[in-house]
Design an enzyme around this catalytic site. Sequence first.
Site, mmCIF file in Angstrom:
data_model
loop_
_atom_site.group_PDB
_atom_site.id
_atom_site.type_symbol
_atom_site.label_atom_id
_atom_site.label_comp_id
_atom_site.label_asym_id
_atom_site.label_seq_id
_atom_site.Cartn_x
_atom_site.Cartn_y
_atom_site.Cartn_z
ATOM 1 N N ASP A 109 48.332 36.221 4.990
ATOM 2 C CA ASP A 109 48.082 37.481 4.628
ATOM 3 C C ASP A 109 46.766 37.810 4.362
ATOM 4 O O ASP A 109 45.992 36.839 4.058
ATOM 5 C CB ASP A 109 49.150 37.700 3.553
ATOM 6 C CG ASP A 109 49.625 39.206 3.239
ATOM 7 O OD1 ASP A 109 48.774 40.186 3.815
ATOM 8 O OD2 ASP A 109 50.493 39.636 2.780
ATOM 9 N N ASP A 144 45.405 46.206 4.886
ATOM 10 C CA ASP A 144 46.166 47.464 4.980
ATOM 11 C C ASP A 144 46.254 47.915 3.497
ATOM 12 O O ASP A 144 45.642 47.270 2.475
ATOM 13 C CB ASP A 144 47.896 47.331 5.422
ATOM 14 C CG ASP A 144 48.419 46.169 4.613
ATOM 15 O OD1 ASP A 144 48.036 45.199 4.471
ATOM 16 O OD2 ASP A 144 49.649 46.459 4.242
ATOM 17 N N GLY A 211 55.134 47.464 1.604
ATOM 18 C CA GLY A 211 55.255 48.240 0.651
ATOM 19 C C GLY A 211 56.457 48.289 0.188
ATOM 20 O O GLY A 211 57.143 49.187 -0.630
HETATM 21 N N1 GUN Z 1 52.885 41.462 1.018
HETATM 22 C C1 GUN Z 1 54.135 42.115 0.550
HETATM 23 N N2 GUN Z 1 53.807 43.429 0.785
HETATM 24 C C2 GUN Z 1 52.720 43.463 1.458
HETATM 25 C C3 GUN Z 1 52.032 44.674 2.073
HETATM 26 O O1 GUN Z 1 52.652 45.921 2.109
HETATM 27 N N3 GUN Z 1 51.078 44.527 2.986
HETATM 28 C C4 GUN Z 1 50.441 43.156 2.957
HETATM 29 N N4 GUN Z 1 49.464 43.071 3.724
HETATM 30 N N5 GUN Z 1 51.132 42.046 2.628
HETATM 31 C C5 GUN Z 1 52.197 42.188 1.673
#
Ligand code: GUN
Length: 747
Positions: A109, A144, A211
Amino acid sequence: MTAWMDGTRDDPEPSRESDRGKFEVVARDGCARIGKLHTSHGILETPALLPVINPNIRTIEPREMWDRYGIQGLITNSYIIWKHDDLKQHAVEKGVHDLLNYPGVIMTDSGTFQSYVYGDVEVGVEEIVEFQRSIGVDIATMLDVFSRPDMTEEEVKKAVKTTIERCEESLKAAQNVMLNGPIQGGIYRHLRKQSAQNMGRFDFAIHPIGGIVPIMEQHRYKDLAKIMLATIGELPPERPRHMFGCGHPMLFSMLIALGADLFDSAAYAIFARDNRLLSPQGTYRLNDIHSWPELVPCVVNWTPEAVRKLDDEERTVLLSRYNLEVTLAELSRCKQAVHEGTIWQLAEQRSHQHPALREAFLWLTTRPLPSGMPSESLEDLVQDDRTAAREHHPNGGIWEQDWSQVVDRQAIQRKKGERWGGEDTLSRPHILVARKHLQQRWRPESSGSSDVLILNGKPGPWRQRCDLLVLRLKSVLPDLEILVQTPLGLLPYSLEDLNPFAQVDGPTWLWKRRLNMVVLREELQRLHIEADRILILDIGQDKLIQQASNLLIKHGLLKEELIVDDSQLPKLRDELRRRQILDKLIVLANVNYNDAVELIDSCTYVIGGTGRVKNVIDKNGNHILSPRLTDGGISITDLGSKAIHERRSNSDFADDGFSPYVGRGEGPPILVVEQDAVEFVLRGRNVFHGFIVSCDPWLKAGQTCFIVDEQGTLIGHGISQCDADEALGYRKGIAVRTRSDFSKTFK
Ligand code: GUN
């Protein structure tokens, strides 16, 4: 992946270079899919849970996730690695697989979640993607903008817009690394759609739905269901869909049924730290339990009491294992349900585990439905809790389209009977689509109004009990429409062996319910029958013929007892057989009524040992069709496909060649394959994705389709494994399981 006696597992084989990044669907149940994502660190089978690994706190070692649990992929946070010099240096020098000591698929992430929790992150959009690439991740994530459920519409719109604006730069930085393109949009349907449509245009490998963490934390499962429904249909079908931050096993079945392929979560460790146990039934507190809600391997030698006495660290590790094992078990259960075609039944069962989940499930399945689909009146057959759910459904209308996409993805024909699960059964999407096809395609023999006899009171098969009665009635009252009352609705007698209607596995009272005339009349109208008189015959009684006579005399349809000239029986039986085949062709193979009549009228039948039609033979002596005794379906032979195709082609071929999409929506759908595939299909080989030029828009998974070359010549037929958008979108896997071998039939 082989597991060894010493508890280790072989490292994965990299996927073929040409397959990397491709997602292949190998089995499905409506929107739910079993897939394979091909990567340079092996194949990730979906649905899958990617456990979150915090590189600073490794509650369960990633190597153990691979060796002991067979976990093929995990997720970690590149922002955390980037921020910590020691982690960063290790990752840059030796790669992220070495840092974590994990040989499988690593997704990272980007730091978006940290910006949601802590306000902001210092890293740049391009910088974080470049960093992920530089440490050798398999799947990276762009930065994002997190859309929270409490944001105003304007704020969410900005988050969606900014995320879209960052796509190009992020994809450029990713180069050939697979990149996640997250969907934002808060709780706004139109913004979720806008986000999905726009993000879908870029070359992302996977679309996470973002989200949603605060929504799940607040148990707003109805909002979660809405987000799924708004989003999934807008995404390119060939890309996996990932639920960002979702790892509660209670939610898996519903989300998989709606089309989720990947999950990630730190819940197994976070809940453990808080002495909480995950389960598909909900969450338990360690302090409250006497016995393990799920007896998974890691606790077989432990009592809850003994675990309570452990020190904090040991307890956290053991409970993390417990949570992980329970989570993996539920995922495995979901996969089996997809293979069996029962994922909605599992979601139905799980919905009872939490009031908010039940609310979400009822919201999904009780919305006012488009015309031609069952309305409240069907549910009036059973007094249920859905009427209330519907009354509290303020947004019903705008969601119709999204829900019908879920319904239309269902394959109808199922080998096994339908297990009754209470009133929810009537809202299972594959039941809705079976009813929809019957109501849209079937037509009564006589136009105008007619008298109707409904056979009620006994489960199928109805033929042994009722065939003779039906034939005799038809000999004196040829225009009488005869139908069977099944727990799933009315079924024309000619289709009495058709699944799912014919095989409902439930209590006997299901077939003995009091029938409501208003409901029946509505249901008949949906089948295009304008009923004069509606008579209901209890077929549970003895002396059925006499009882039927009495009923018909009482209502003035007969003057005297049913006395018939049984010398007519063979002719009448043949007529019933003709009607059975005709109706199956129309309802199941979608053949145009006139084409079906023309095809069937001059046919003869080969009858099997039980007196049912085995083969249908045309006037030239060719075996063209065979009814299937297992599910009431119909199989088309090679010669049969030619005969049906010739009739359809007359109307759908323009002078300058075949063009799908100009058809009238009737006939088994046509799929055009590239020249390279033609010789293989002619020899009975399956059609693979990547070789499809075009297809009719009504192509549906699980249904018969015709395969043609680019000139429109029929080269085979088979069972489609995909819907039209998937046929053109998927890049790997089987598109049609071919059932023909023209090289032998037409030597
Ligand atoms: N991890 C939990 N929710 C999100 C999200 O909306 N975007 C990203 N990049 N990681 C997350």
